[in-house]
Design an enzyme around this catalytic site. Structure first.
Site, PDB file in Angstrom:
ATOM      1  N   LYS A  53      12.422 -23.383 -74.021  1.00 32.74           N
ATOM      2  CA  LYS A  53      13.706 -23.208 -74.719  1.00 32.74           C
ATOM      3  C   LYS A  53      13.446 -22.989 -76.217  1.00 32.74           C
ATOM      4  O   LYS A  53      12.478 -22.330 -76.553  1.00 32.74           O
ATOM      5  CB  LYS A  53      14.629 -24.392 -74.424  1.00 32.74           C
ATOM      6  CG  LYS A  53      14.753 -24.629 -72.911  1.00 32.74           C
ATOM      7  CD  LYS A  53      15.852 -25.559 -72.508  1.00 32.74           C
ATOM      8  CE  LYS A  53      15.875 -25.677 -70.986  1.00 32.74           C
ATOM      9  NZ  LYS A  53      16.990 -26.467 -70.475  1.00 32.74           N
ATOM     10  N   SER A  64      15.741 -31.086 -64.292  1.00 33.54           N
ATOM     11  CA  SER A  64      15.168 -32.431 -64.404  1.00 33.54           C
ATOM     12  C   SER A  64      13.975 -32.676 -63.469  1.00 33.54           C
ATOM     13  O   SER A  64      13.832 -33.753 -62.887  1.00 33.54           O
ATOM     14  CB  SER A  64      16.235 -33.503 -64.175  1.00 33.54           C
ATOM     15  OG  SER A  64      17.242 -33.368 -65.151  1.00 33.54           O
ATOM     16  N   GLU A  72      22.089 -21.614 -69.773  1.00 31.37           N
ATOM     17  CA  GLU A  72      22.378 -21.779 -71.206  1.00 31.37           C
ATOM     18  C   GLU A  72      22.733 -20.437 -71.853  1.00 31.37           C
ATOM     19  O   GLU A  72      23.462 -20.391 -72.832  1.00 31.37           O
ATOM     20  CB  GLU A  72      21.181 -22.456 -71.904  1.00 31.37           C
ATOM     21  CG  GLU A  72      21.125 -23.938 -71.545  1.00 31.37           C
ATOM     22  CD  GLU A  72      19.741 -24.563 -71.647  1.00 31.37           C
ATOM     23  OE1 GLU A  72      18.820 -23.949 -72.218  1.00 31.37           O
ATOM     24  OE2 GLU A  72      19.585 -25.689 -71.125  1.00 31.37           O
ATOM     25  N   ASN A  78       9.764 -23.776 -69.263  1.00 27.74           N
ATOM     26  CA  ASN A  78      10.806 -23.183 -70.107  1.00 27.74           C
ATOM     27  C   ASN A  78      10.911 -24.024 -71.383  1.00 27.74           C
ATOM     28  O   ASN A  78      11.560 -25.064 -71.391  1.00 27.74           O
ATOM     29  CB  ASN A  78      12.135 -23.167 -69.335  1.00 27.74           C
ATOM     30  CG  ASN A  78      13.270 -22.564 -70.154  1.00 27.74           C
ATOM     31  OD1 ASN A  78      13.038 -21.999 -71.221  1.00 27.74           O
ATOM     32  ND2 ASN A  78      14.488 -22.685 -69.648  1.00 27.74           N
TER      33      ASN A  78
END
Ligand code: PGA
Length: 261
Positions: A13, A218, A100, A11
């Site tokens: 982002k 993480s 998010e 990802n």
């Protein structure tokens, strides 16, 4: 039981900042994971890079994903991207309901609509669920259950296995460097079982056995192996570390050796 294949989703982002860097990152990851047989890698790049990186794709195990999509097929929605558009570029997965996006106002109802649009067009949604925080009384289970029940509302049992789930506890998602507080393998495993139980309650065990459940938050080279072995997850959704080709490829290799062993 050990899965026959794993899925690792990068990802990216809102990164990297130029098409040149995006292409380089994609090529580096692809070069460093060339001989992968038991792991599918899906790169969820920003929309604007998807077409170019798709044309660089060489290995069958490499896939392209989007990070979001609009719930409608077409129409007067300035600035939005639809499922058919993504399909026409060759995208195979779409991340839906990332925390998010939920924190920018995406509701459970909208998540459900987006999943339905993906399923109609045969593109695989990766549904993100996960609690914002944990407390001693186990409220996080009911939180995740509520997200799941809303996301699957109206979805028939024949479609259940076409949805991939990513369990991403929000407290474990890094600030972008991949160095946040990771859930333990025990946390991930417990939630995987809980997700399976919730879906079995809705659909019966038979229809949910093959649902892939990934872990995100993480993930890095140090915790990947234990999360696979003891967490028994079916792969990862990797944010921060997916922007570093060496480390991300190392996670893919760890997963490959785990399945191959
Ligand atoms: P992270 O992000 O790996 O940087 O924690 C994961 C995600 O948000 O998908």
């Amino acid at each position: 039981m050990k899965p026959a294949t794993l899925l690792i989703v990068a990802n990216w982002k809102m990164n990297p900042q130029s098409i040149r860097t995006a292409k380089k990152l994609f090529k580096d990851i692809q070069d460093k994971t060339k001989r992968t047989r038991f792991v599918d890698v899906s790169i969820a790049a920003p929309f604007v890079y998807l077409s170019e990186i798709q044309s660089l794709r060489s290995g069958k195990y490499m896939h392209i994903a989007a990070q979001d999509v609009h719930s409608e097929k077409m129409g007067t929605f300035t600035g939005e991207i639809s499922v058919p558009m993504l399909k026409s570029l060759g995208a195979e997965h779409v991340i839906i309901g990332h925390s998010e996006r939920r924190s920018m106002g995406e509701s459970d109802d909208l998540v459900n609509k987006k999943i339905n649009s993906c399923l109609k067009e045969n593109i695989t949604p990766i549904l993100c669920v996960g609690e914002r925080k944990r407390d001693g009384s186990g409220h996080y289970f009911s939180f995740v259950e509520k997200q799941l029940r809303a996301a699957y509302s109206g979805i028939t049992r024949a479609k259940v296995e076409k949805i991939i789930i990513a369990y991403e506890p929000v407290w474990a998602i890094s600030k972008g460097d991949g160095k946040g507080k990771t859930a333990t393998a025990g946390d991930a495993h417990e939630m995987k079982l809980f997700i399976q139980k919730t879906l079995s309650d809705i659909y019966e065990r038979n229809f949910v056995r093959k649902v892939q459940i990934l872990y995100g938050g993480s993930v890095n080279e140090k915790n990947a192996e234990v999360l696979l072995k003891e967490g028994e997850v079916d792969g990862f959704l990797v944010g921060g570390v997916s922007l570093r080709a060496d480390e991300f490829s190392h996670i893919v290799k760890i997963a490959e050796s785990y399945v191959a062993a």
